[in-house]
Design a protein around this motif. Structure first.
Motif, mmCIF file in Angstrom:
data_model
loop_
_atom_site.group_PDB
_atom_site.id
_atom_site.type_symbol
_atom_site.label_atom_id
_atom_site.label_comp_id
_atom_site.label_asym_id
_atom_site.label_seq_id
_atom_site.Cartn_x
_atom_site.Cartn_y
_atom_site.Cartn_z
ATOM 1 N N GLY A 199 -8.172 -8.317 4.922
ATOM 2 C CA GLY A 199 -6.841 -8.888 4.971
ATOM 3 C C GLY A 199 -6.023 -8.500 3.769
ATOM 4 N N VAL A 200 -4.925 -9.226 3.589
ATOM 5 C CA VAL A 200 -3.976 -8.874 2.547
ATOM 6 C C VAL A 200 -4.614 -8.868 1.167
ATOM 7 C CG1 VAL A 200 -1.863 -9.638 1.409
ATOM 8 C CG2 VAL A 200 -2.058 -9.738 3.896
ATOM 9 N N GLU A 233 0.871 0.150 9.061
ATOM 10 C CA GLU A 233 1.603 -0.972 9.670
ATOM 11 C C GLU A 233 2.913 -1.209 8.931
ATOM 12 O OE1 GLU A 233 -0.483 -4.545 11.433
ATOM 13 O OE2 GLU A 233 -1.976 -3.906 9.945
ATOM 14 N N THR A 234 2.857 -1.198 7.601
ATOM 15 C CA THR A 234 4.060 -1.412 6.792
ATOM 16 C C THR A 234 5.067 -0.291 7.007
ATOM 17 O OG1 THR A 234 2.768 -2.566 5.114
ATOM 18 C CG2 THR A 234 4.911 -1.706 4.443
ATOM 19 N N GLU A 242 -3.476 -0.597 7.315
ATOM 20 C CA GLU A 242 -2.503 -1.621 6.949
ATOM 21 C C GLU A 242 -1.269 -1.001 6.308
ATOM 22 O OE1 GLU A 242 -3.705 -5.117 4.985
ATOM 23 O OE2 GLU A 242 -5.414 -5.493 6.295
ATOM 24 N N ALA A 270 -9.411 0.913 6.957
ATOM 25 C CA ALA A 270 -8.686 -0.321 7.244
ATOM 26 C C ALA A 270 -7.502 -0.493 6.302
ATOM 27 C CB ALA A 270 -9.631 -1.512 7.132
ATOM 28 N N GLY A 271 -7.695 -0.170 5.029
ATOM 29 C CA GLY A 271 -6.600 -0.296 4.077
ATOM 30 C C GLY A 271 -5.444 0.637 4.389
ATOM 31 N N TYR A 318 0.809 -1.215 0.000
ATOM 32 C CA TYR A 318 0.000 0.000 0.000
ATOM 33 C C TYR A 318 0.843 1.265 0.000
ATOM 34 C CZ TYR A 318 -2.857 -3.844 1.525
ATOM 35 O OH TYR A 318 -3.465 -5.067 1.603
ATOM 36 N N ALA A 369 -3.046 -1.978 13.606
ATOM 37 C CA ALA A 369 -3.663 -3.303 13.558
ATOM 38 C C ALA A 369 -5.002 -3.305 14.281
ATOM 39 C CB ALA A 369 -2.724 -4.342 14.176
ATOM 40 N N VAL A 386 -7.715 -1.775 12.111
ATOM 41 C CA VAL A 386 -8.268 -2.720 11.136
ATOM 42 C C VAL A 386 -9.376 -3.543 11.789
ATOM 43 C CG1 VAL A 386 -7.772 -4.708 9.675
ATOM 44 C CG2 VAL A 386 -6.145 -2.815 9.785
#
Length: 701
Positions: free
Chosen positions: A323-324, A130-131, A127, A123-124, A77, A261, A264
């Motif tokens: 999720g992914v 998070e990365t 994530e 949510a996207g 992302y 997290a 999400v």
């Protein structure tokens, strides 16, 4: 390392490093971003830093840190860095190109998103954070303009001010990076900045996506910063499911905010109606003006919600979709929501008389302008064609093609006639303003600028260009490079208008990327009757308009006594043309974004773009008088630009206004290639008397 930037006569570099450049994507405070291609044809975005910054050794050091930080971020992302040259005279950074609109643009074009799409988007982006955080980086400038909606999911971009968590001392010297409206309280106070600051910004992004407005209001940077520190966010109007997530992210205490997290998981639970933030309603609905926030850990507003604890039960089915793999599909659905959907217009009774279009023609064109005699309508287009249409027959007459100084065919996204009709000015995405001799059908000269608006002075001797940071005034007879005057608006100017006597110029714009700058008010009135001989020595504006929203359009009434502005959220305001004081506000649920507006030649009517139609306002009683649409249903395509005929009998509107068909097709209309069928110019016969209770021609109720 040598500087490998080659510049053709057009002003856009032919290449940077190994990349061939094709067009300018945008320009910000630190530099320009170009669309380019690798030798194999892959698309890249190349960010080139302004020389003024590049000359500063401290800036180069910070830029090197930016590149090092960005290279550590590798995820689904975010956009990867593919190359950089930090030693060049103009340092540059190349990343993979992320096609799609920014969230800022999408909401500005289509309005707030439905709650389900907001939760999927949030949510996207969580994530993505998070990365980013896993790489030891804090973004520090997460905002709608830095989130691109692509078919593969949301992409978080622009690490121009991101810093690795272990090098925060670089910004400890007082140079605070970021956008005030999306800063966390601790960042504003100058305290330690952690990953929780990005979560605070994520809450503000989610609120903006759901409501189209900032949670802590607008105004000056200082006022917004004060409310972020001392007041509760104004979450009224935010859907309940989104509001709970946003409230958690906007905790004043960074220790009480959820991790990405956890965000999400919260989005998944909220989508299933299972979210309970464990707080009293006043926390999420209090007005920013109600007083300071009490930063204590004992108040109920500071209690950690049960669902954020480690023993949170397994995520419900919706969360699994985030999720992914699933988040890609959900965001692809979100992108589709921003594009035209299938199905016809609802057969809903309209609150005002409906005027159906007399004609729909000139499909696929951009921009619209009547000649002063009213007999000709000019349009542009992505194909570089300028077409002159016979208003009576709706047939195209003369056609000529726009070229830049290198002879390349370039698009025409806007145009305007001089008051005497002898000159037509066109603007392009490719840093070019063409000046055309209408009778001779030839381009007499060009100006290397990329304005978002054009306006001739009433005497036709000057032309105003609204550019990325202000307004350029040029003498039409002067073909040199220097302007007659530069008016520093300090925002991206979206529209300009001269008063009928030519002594005042109004400019309005988008300040979303300049919130950190002083004097960034969206609307200003300039005295252009008394200009300083030095082009760049002009003084301050005569008046600032008390605007707090992004403003797209401005127009003077024919007598010059009234100024109208339109902008984000549908706000249409009427101002005193001489003093700049607010006179009235025109509100209607039909107007979600006032992208353009126009006074009738007699000054009695104001036309405003609305949701899939145009609304006419009777200015005598300040009430809507009629709806202009494609047909008797009262709906049609989204109109982006308006123009009255000189005699006031007709109103023309265009759908594309310089954007691609996929970006401007109306919700509820066709999609894909069918968008061409709903694009183009609408021509309406303006009702002679369309006041409340009257029946307009070609109308039904």
């Amino acid at each position: 390392m040598t500087d490998r930037v080659s510049r053709p006569a057009s002003g856009i570099p032919a290449g940077i490093g190994p990349y061939r450049l094709e067009r300018l994507l945008g320009e910000g405070g630190m530099g320009r971003v170009y669309f380019g291609r690798t030798p194999a044809g892959s698309a890249v975005a190349v960010k080139v830093i302004h020389r003024a910054y590049a000359a500063d050794p401290e800036f180069r050091r910070r830029f090197a840190l930016e590149v090092a930080a960005a290279r550590r971020v590798q995820g689904l992302y975010t956009v990867p860095v593919v190359a950089a040259d930090l030693e060049a005279e103009e340092p540059w950074l190349a990343t993979a190109y992320a096609p799609g609109p920014s969230l800022q643009h999408a909401v500005g074009e289509r309005g707030p998103l439905p709650a389900g799409e907001v939760l999927a988007l949030t949510a996207g982006v969580a994530e993505a954070l998070e990365t980013i955080h896993a790489a030891g980086v804090i973004h520090r400038d997460l905002k709608p303009a830095n989130i691109v909606l692509t078919a593969d999911g949301p992409k978080v971009i622009d690490f121009g001010i991101a810093r690795a968590a272990d090098v925060t001392a670089v910004t400890a010297t007082g140079m605070r990076a970021g956008t005030p409206a999306y800063m966390a309280p601790e960042y504003i106070r100058g305290q330690e900045v952690t990953e929780a600051g990005d979560v605070f910004a994520l809450g503000l992004v989610a609120h903006f996506a759901a409501t189209g407005r900032p949670a802590f209001g607008g105004g000056s940077d200082h006022a917004v910063a004060y409310r972020i520190i001392e007041a509760e966010p104004d979450l009224d109007g935010c859907p309940a499911s989104v509001r709970g997530v946003v409230a958690r992210c906007l905790e004043k205490d960074p220790a009480l905010r959820p991790t990405p997290a956890e965000v999400v998981r919260l989005c998944g639970r909220a989508a299933n109606g299972e979210f309970d933030d464990g707080r009293t309603p006043t926390v999420v609905s209090a007005s920013p003006a109600t007083g300071p926030d009490a930063p204590t850990a004992t108040t109920p507003a500071r209690t950690r919600a049960p669902d954020a604890a480690p023993e949170t039960p397994p995520a419900p089915p919706y969360a699994a979709l985030l999720g992914v793999v699933g988040v890609l599909a959900l965001v692809a659905v979100l992108v589709a929501v921003l594009l035209p959907s299938s199905g016809g217009a609802p057969k809903k009774k309209q609150p005002y008389p409906v005027v159906a279009a007399t004609a729909i023609f000139a499909k696929g064109t951009s921009g619209v302008a009547f000649s002063p005699d009213g007999g000709t309508l000019a349009t542009g287009g992505e194909d570089g064609k300028v077409r002159l249409w016979n208003v009576a027959t709706r047939k195209a007459g003369a056609t000529f093609t726009q070229h830049d100084s290198a002879g390349n065919t370039i698009d025409v996204i806007g145009l305007t006639f001089s008051p005497d009709g002898k000159t037509l000015a066109t603007r392009s995405d490719y840093s070019w303003v063409g000046m055309w001799d209408v009778a001779g059908r030839r381009q007499t000269y060009g100006i290397r600028e990329s304005p978002e608006s054009l306006a001739f002075s009433p005497d036709g001797k000057r032309i105003a260009l609204g550019i990325s940071s202000g307004v350029l005034l040029r003498d039409v007879a002067d073909r040199g490079d220097d302007p007659r005057a530069y008016l520093n608006h300090n925002v991206r100017v979206k529209d300009v208008a001269f008063s009928p006597d030519g002594r005042t110029l109004a400019s309005v714009g988008d300040y979303s990327d300049k919130r950190y700058s002083p004097n960034n008010e969206p609307g200003k009135l300039w005295d252009v009757a008394h200009l300083d001989p030095e082009p760049y020595g002009q003084g301050d504006p005569r008046h600032d308009l008390a605007l707090e929203d992004i403003t797209y359009a401005v127009a003077f009434s024919p007598d010059g006594r009234t100024l109208a502005t339109g902008g984000q959220g549908g706000g249409v305001r009427l101002w005193d043309g001489a003093t700049g004081r607010l006179r009235a506000r025109l509100d209607s649920p039909l107007v979600t974004d006032a992208r353009d507006l126009a006074f009738s030649p007699d000054g009695r009517t104001l036309a405003v773009t609305a949701d899939r139609r145009v609304l006419l306002w009777n200015l005598a009683d300040r009430k809507p008088s009629a709806v202009l649409a494609d047909d008797e249903t009262g709906f049609g395509a989204d109109i982006r630009e308006l123009a009255f005929s000189p005699d006031g009998r007709f109103l023309a509107g265009t759908t594309t206004a310089g954007r691609t068909l996929m970006e401007t097709a109306a919700p509820g209309g066709a999609s894909g290639t069918d968008a061409a069928d709903i694009s183009g110019v609408r021509l309406w016969k303006v009702p002679e008397s369309a006041g409340p209770g009257t029946t307009a021609p070609a109308a039904t109720s």
